[in-house]
Write a protein that holds these residues in place. Structure first.
Motif, mmCIF file in Angstrom:
data_model
loop_
_atom_site.group_PDB
_atom_site.id
_atom_site.type_symbol
_atom_site.label_atom_id
_atom_site.label_comp_id
_atom_site.label_asym_id
_atom_site.label_seq_id
_atom_site.Cartn_x
_atom_site.Cartn_y
_atom_site.Cartn_z
ATOM 1 N N ILE A 15 -0.504 13.089 -12.141
ATOM 2 C CA ILE A 15 -0.388 14.202 -11.172
ATOM 3 C C ILE A 15 1.019 14.184 -10.589
ATOM 4 C CG2 ILE A 15 -1.563 15.400 -9.273
ATOM 5 C CD1 ILE A 15 -3.855 13.398 -9.569
ATOM 6 N N PRO A 16 2.025 14.562 -11.361
ATOM 7 C CA PRO A 16 3.423 14.422 -10.925
ATOM 8 C C PRO A 16 3.797 15.260 -9.705
ATOM 9 C CG PRO A 16 3.278 15.722 -12.943
ATOM 10 C CD PRO A 16 1.911 15.171 -12.702
ATOM 11 N N GLY A 17 3.042 16.319 -9.419
ATOM 12 C CA GLY A 17 3.424 17.201 -8.326
ATOM 13 C C GLY A 17 2.867 16.820 -6.966
ATOM 14 N N ASN A 18 2.014 15.808 -6.903
ATOM 15 C CA ASN A 18 1.375 15.438 -5.639
ATOM 16 C C ASN A 18 2.339 14.622 -4.782
ATOM 17 O OD1 ASN A 18 -0.324 13.753 -3.747
ATOM 18 N ND2 ASN A 18 -1.928 15.019 -4.662
ATOM 19 N N ALA A 19 2.687 15.143 -3.602
ATOM 20 C CA ALA A 19 3.683 14.511 -2.736
ATOM 21 C C ALA A 19 3.185 13.193 -2.157
ATOM 22 C CB ALA A 19 4.065 15.465 -1.601
ATOM 23 N N VAL A 20 1.886 13.136 -1.779
ATOM 24 C CA VAL A 20 1.333 11.916 -1.179
ATOM 25 C C VAL A 20 1.349 10.765 -2.187
ATOM 26 C CG1 VAL A 20 -0.719 10.854 -0.168
ATOM 27 C CG2 VAL A 20 -0.121 13.217 0.409
ATOM 28 N N ILE A 21 0.888 11.060 -3.416
ATOM 29 C CA ILE A 21 0.871 10.030 -4.464
ATOM 30 C C ILE A 21 2.284 9.566 -4.773
ATOM 31 C CG2 ILE A 21 0.384 9.619 -6.912
ATOM 32 C CD1 ILE A 21 -2.039 11.426 -6.623
ATOM 33 N N LYS A 22 3.216 10.510 -4.824
ATOM 34 C CA LYS A 22 4.613 10.160 -5.106
ATOM 35 C C LYS A 22 5.179 9.260 -4.015
ATOM 36 C CE LYS A 22 9.099 12.261 -6.176
ATOM 37 N NZ LYS A 22 9.851 13.528 -6.334
ATOM 38 N N LEU A 23 4.841 9.558 -2.746
ATOM 39 C CA LEU A 23 5.333 8.768 -1.616
ATOM 40 C C LEU A 23 4.785 7.342 -1.675
ATOM 41 C CD1 LEU A 23 6.786 8.577 1.133
ATOM 42 C CD2 LEU A 23 4.649 9.321 2.205
ATOM 43 N N VAL A 24 3.454 7.225 -1.879
ATOM 44 C CA VAL A 24 2.833 5.892 -1.913
ATOM 45 C C VAL A 24 3.332 5.101 -3.115
ATOM 46 C CG1 VAL A 24 0.655 4.632 -2.068
ATOM 47 C CG2 VAL A 24 0.789 6.728 -0.700
ATOM 48 N N ALA A 25 3.435 5.769 -4.277
ATOM 49 C CA ALA A 25 3.914 5.084 -5.486
ATOM 50 C C ALA A 25 5.322 4.539 -5.286
ATOM 51 C CB ALA A 25 3.884 6.039 -6.677
ATOM 52 N N GLY A 26 6.146 5.264 -4.514
ATOM 53 C CA GLY A 26 7.508 4.814 -4.253
ATOM 54 C C GLY A 26 7.570 3.594 -3.349
ATOM 55 N N LYS A 27 6.467 3.339 -2.621
ATOM 56 C CA LYS A 27 6.419 2.190 -1.714
ATOM 57 C C LYS A 27 5.789 0.953 -2.364
ATOM 58 C CE LYS A 27 7.981 4.625 1.802
ATOM 59 N NZ LYS A 27 9.320 4.385 2.383
ATOM 60 N N ILE A 28 5.201 1.137 -3.536
ATOM 61 C CA ILE A 28 4.553 0.016 -4.227
ATOM 62 C C ILE A 28 5.598 -0.746 -5.025
ATOM 63 C CG2 ILE A 28 2.833 -0.658 -5.945
ATOM 64 C CD1 ILE A 28 1.603 0.368 -3.389
ATOM 65 N N ASP A 29 5.777 -1.997 -4.688
ATOM 66 C CA ASP A 29 6.708 -2.874 -5.409
ATOM 67 C C ASP A 29 5.934 -4.108 -5.846
ATOM 68 O OD1 ASP A 29 9.722 -3.748 -5.923
ATOM 69 O OD2 ASP A 29 8.660 -5.449 -5.018
#
Length: 385
Positions: A250-264
């Motif tokens: 789901i590349p367009g979902n802003a929430v998923i993109k935000l959380v994925a960017g915080k996962i290290d």
């Protein structure tokens, strides 16, 4: 002249490490110091800044967490349970051994840890089942390497860090998603390994009677500590994988993109390592002692010397030379062969990947090739030898 000296220094570091049995990274640091500070006129602090902090952090953190499973016997119990589950299909034993090695590696066990657990079991199974020992060795070796290429596995986190670093050295190029690239590399490594295991399984006459009269001993039940460790391992994999995979789906979902960017993966691993220690699943002293310090120092030292090579323009020079002198369709094969030859004498993670990965971004861009394919060819070639 500078580039020739740096290339010679890399080769000499590998040779000295091989001959003296002293960590190759140590020689790389010495050469980086003399070439960088006394020839390229770098300041010592600038040279020290080349130390690959991110890669080192990820290796340490992931090792700390998965060392809990190694220390309390969870990884060994997983391997024995999976082998027992395959008892009804003895003719498929090479594939069962391969699958066990892949799963253990994907779950975070280091390459040598997987072999340490599976080698004695494999030799015993080969004796009892009349299976060729080389076939069993190939199965667990390929499985340990292929599984290690998974994005969150022991080798995968190293390769992702080196991929990211190679694009940091070429800021004018758009960086690739190292997670996705590693996932593709993992898939290709599994496919290649299955083909190789199949050749050994069916081509060797010694395997014609495989599986006859073998007895599988039922492993003991998981202890409470081992069950808790297994739950934590699954939970960590879910945390690390779910959001990046959702981002792909789901590349367009802003929430998923935000959380994925915080996962290290490094930071998440530290969180779960602390949870495991609070639950007293393994002694802190033992899990720290199991961290692969030798590998970390080798990668860090090689990384410093490669960074000096980038500073001197050696990497761009080599990329341009390969792009101009090697036919485009042969470039992936060339990287596989060079990786294989280098790996005969040195470490894939400590020398081959740090030396060849920085060449790939510019070369791929100039030759119109897939950088993901070149990264995969390099690693599969190196791991093959």
């Amino acid at each position: 002249m500078q580039s020739a000296v740096i290339i010679a220094a890399i080769a000499l570091a590998v040779f000295l490490g091989y001959k003296t049995k002293i960590n190759t990274g140590f020689f790389c640091i010495v050469f980086a110091y003399f070439i960088g500070c006394f020839w390229l006129d770098l300041k010592p602090k600038a040279l020290i800044a080349f130390w690959p902090t991110n890669t080192m952090f990820v290796i340490i953190s992931v090792s700390l967490f998965y060392n809990v499973a190694a220390a309390n016997g969870t990884l060994e119990k997983i391997s024995r349970s999976l082998l027992y589950a395959c008892r009804k299909f003895p003719g498929m034993l090479p594939y069962a051994l391969f699958a066990v090695a892949v799963i253990l590696s994907v779950m975070g066990a280091a390459y040598f840890t997987v072999l340490a657990f599976l080698a004695p079991i494999t030799l015993l199974i080969c004796e009892e089942s009349k299976m060729d020992k080389l076939t069993g060795a190939v199965a667990i070796n390929c499985g340990a390497l292929a599984g290690g290429d998974f994005p969150t596995a022991a080798l995968g986190v190293i390769f992702r860090g080196l991929m990211d670093s190679s694009y940091e050295a070429a800021p004018e190029l758009e960086a690739i998603d190292s997670f996705v690239t590693c996932l593709k590399m993992f898939g290709l490594a599994v496919l290649f390994s299955l083909i190789l295991v199949t050749i050994f399984r069916f081509a060797l006459p010694a395997n014609r009677n495989i599986g006859k009269d073998i007895k599988f001993e039922k492993p003991e039940a998981y202890t409470t500590t081992q069950k808790q460790t297994l739950y934590l391992m699954v939970a960590m994999m879910a945390v690390v994988l779910v959001f990046p995979l959702l981002k792909l789906l789901i590349p367009g979902n802003a929430v998923i993109k935000l959380v994925a960017g915080k996962i290290d993966v490094g930071l998440v691993a530290f969180v779960f390592a602390v949870i495991a220690l609070l639950m007293k699943l393994a002694p802190q002293k033992e899990i720290i002692a199991r961290v692969p310090w030798n590998t970390i120092l080798m990668i860090a030292g090689a990384g410093m010397l490669i960074a000096v090579a980038v500073e001197a323009g050696t990497i761009d020079l080599l990329s341009n030379w390969i792009g101009s002198n090697v036919p485009t369709f042969l470039v992936p094969i060339a990287f596989s062969l060079v990786g294989a030859v280098m790996s005969f004498f040195s470490s894939t993670t400590g020398v081959v990947a740090p030396a060849l990965f920085p060449l790939i971004p510019n070369l791929a861009a100039s030759a119109g090739l897939s950088s993901s394919a070149l990264f995969a060819c390099t690693i599969i070639g190196a791991q093959s030898s």
